[in-house]
Enzyme design. Structure first.
Site: not given
Ligand code: IFM
Length: 446
Positions: A163, A352
């Site tokens: 990200e 994710e």
């Molecule tokens: O916890 C975070 C992760 O580190 C990166 N993506 C989003 C998740 C939830 O906010």
């Protein structure tokens, strides 16, 4: 009936600073998050990642739990300050932790999927300007080279960055994340150096010629919808799409920044002179897959006076404990758009997806997180719909394996399918973990 093929990878994910703890052990240096957490008012409740889930010491037990759930792949991240606690100074003890972790995963037939950078920049690098200093590309290059040399053959899936939108925009633009700067011009500089570092890492990776390993990048992406059909709102949506999606996708997959955003950004922030023409050749190095982190969609309207004259508005659907609207069909739309405009046949992984909820331990000692099960089910259904319609989606990683340090929210948000009692470090499988176990075993969602 939803039934995933045998080669579809079911995993879970965590990140070093969020779970490891052991912040000052075995030669680890400080990271920007150690520093940020120690600043008054930056992190909820003054929480830090000093101990977190103590995964550094409990990784064997945590892997045993993964095995119990039947998880096939574990996405973790490597803490750069463990490997290079000082500029140019390699720390063998820090690296050895990841050797132990990877060994244990392999013994248990769990595929290691390593993210090289998930936000814990060494403090020494920040002292030298961090992601604003173009030299960071070389510092990161030195780090990744060491990692590929030592761990390359054992890890089939490498992710250069997690990200970069968050690292740059939240870290340097809004100040919500470390290092906490509030300057959008800086955020764009940081984003560019992150992208350059990504491309350079892919190039270094190719030099190692690791035949059984693949490399990609993970982006957090959203569908952006205008609140109304008005031209103003449509323009607002296009701007936010440019700012959060296209600014990262275009250079990686098309070899340039989007023209409309270059015009807009330079009209607001001045010359983007940190960009050099030859950079795009580096940034657009061919990747083997795209990692997508998806949680919610965005709805926007024109609003004069806000940044870019755009305001985010609340959607009508239910929200998770992060206040994020639950919008599974936008995952399908997003994946379809990615396929059509960027990735074509390139494999995509959902690296994710998950929900923060107010989990409580019931009188029976269990955590009945039905809403999380529903969230995961709805999103997996949309993932499957994408595959059925010709999408090359290869895997899905639940965020997160366990409750952990949720950045500026500290420990107040629980994303795990495993509950963590931070006082005792006791783990309890939530109902969602039992549900996921069944999904993985049958490859089906009823
Ligand atoms: O916890 C975070 C992760 O580190 C990166 N993506 C989003 C998740 C939830 O906010």
């Amino acid at each position: 009936m939803v039934e995933f093929d045998n080669d579809f990878l079911f995993g879970t994910a965590t990140a070093s600073y969020q779970v490891e703890g052991a912040y000052n052990e075995d030669g680890r240096g400080m990271s920007i998050w150690d520093t940020f957490c120690r600043k008054n008012g930056k992190v909820f409740n003054g929480d830090t990642g000093d101990v977190a889930c103590d995964h550094y010491h409990r990784y064997k037990d945590d892997i045993a739990l993964m095995k119990k759930i039947g998880i096939k792949a574990y996405r973790f991240s490597i803490a750069w300050p463990r490997i290079f606690p000082e500029k140019g100074k390699f720390n063998q003890m820090g690296l050895d932790f990841y050797k132990r972790l990877i060994d244990e995963l392999l013994i248990n037939n769990i595929i290691p999927c390593a993210t090289i950078y998930h936000w814990d920049l060494p403090q020494w690098a920040d002292d030298l300007g961090g992601w604003l200093n173009r030299d960071v590309v070389h510092w990161y290059g030195e780090y990744v080279e060491k990692i590929f040399k030592e761990l390359g053959t054992y890890v089939p899936m490498w992710i250069t960055l997690n990200e970069p939108w968050c690292s740059s925009i939240l870290g340097y633009g809004t100040g919500d994340h470390a290092p906490g700067h509030k300057n959008f011009g800086e955020a764009l500089t940081a984003a560019h150096h992150l992208l350059l570092s990504h491309g350079n890492a892919v190039r270094i990776f190719r030099d190692f010629n690791l035949k059984d390993s693949k490399i990609g990048i993970t982006l957090n992406l959203n569908e952006v919808y205008p609140e109304t059909d008005s031209l103003d709102d449509k323009i607002a949506a296009s701007i936010i799409d440019g700012y959060s999606n296209r600014w990262f996708l275009d250079p990686i997959f098309k070899g340039s920044y989007p023209d409309d955003m270059v015009k807009l950004f330079s009209s607001i922030f001045g010359s983007l002179d940190f960009i050099r023409n030859e950079d795009f050749n580096d940034i657009s190095q061919k990747v083997d897959f795209l990692g997508v982190n998806y949680y919610t969609r965005a709805i926007v309207r024109k609003c004069v006076g806000e940044l870019f004259n755009v305001k985010y508005v609340d959607g009508p659907n239910k929200k998770t404990d992060m206040g994020w609207e639950i919008s599974p069909e936008s995952l399908y739309n997003l994946l379809t758009r990615l396929k059509n405009e960027y990735t074509k046949e390139l494999p995509i992984y959902i690296t994710e997806n998950g929900a923060a909820l107010k989990d409580i331990i019931s009188d029976d000692g269990h955590i009945h997180d039905d809403e999380r099960i529903e969230y995961l089910k709805l999103h997996l259904n949309e993932a499957y719909r994408f595959i059925k319609n010709g999408g090359n989606l290869k895997g899905y990683f639940v965020w997160s394996l366990m409750d952990n340090f949720e950045w500026a929210y500290g420990y107040s948000k629980r994303f795990g399918i495993i509950y963590v009692d931070y006082k005792t470090q006791k783990r309890i499988l939530k109902d969602s973990a039992i549900w996921y176990k069944d999904v993985i075993a049958t490859r089906r969602i009823e």
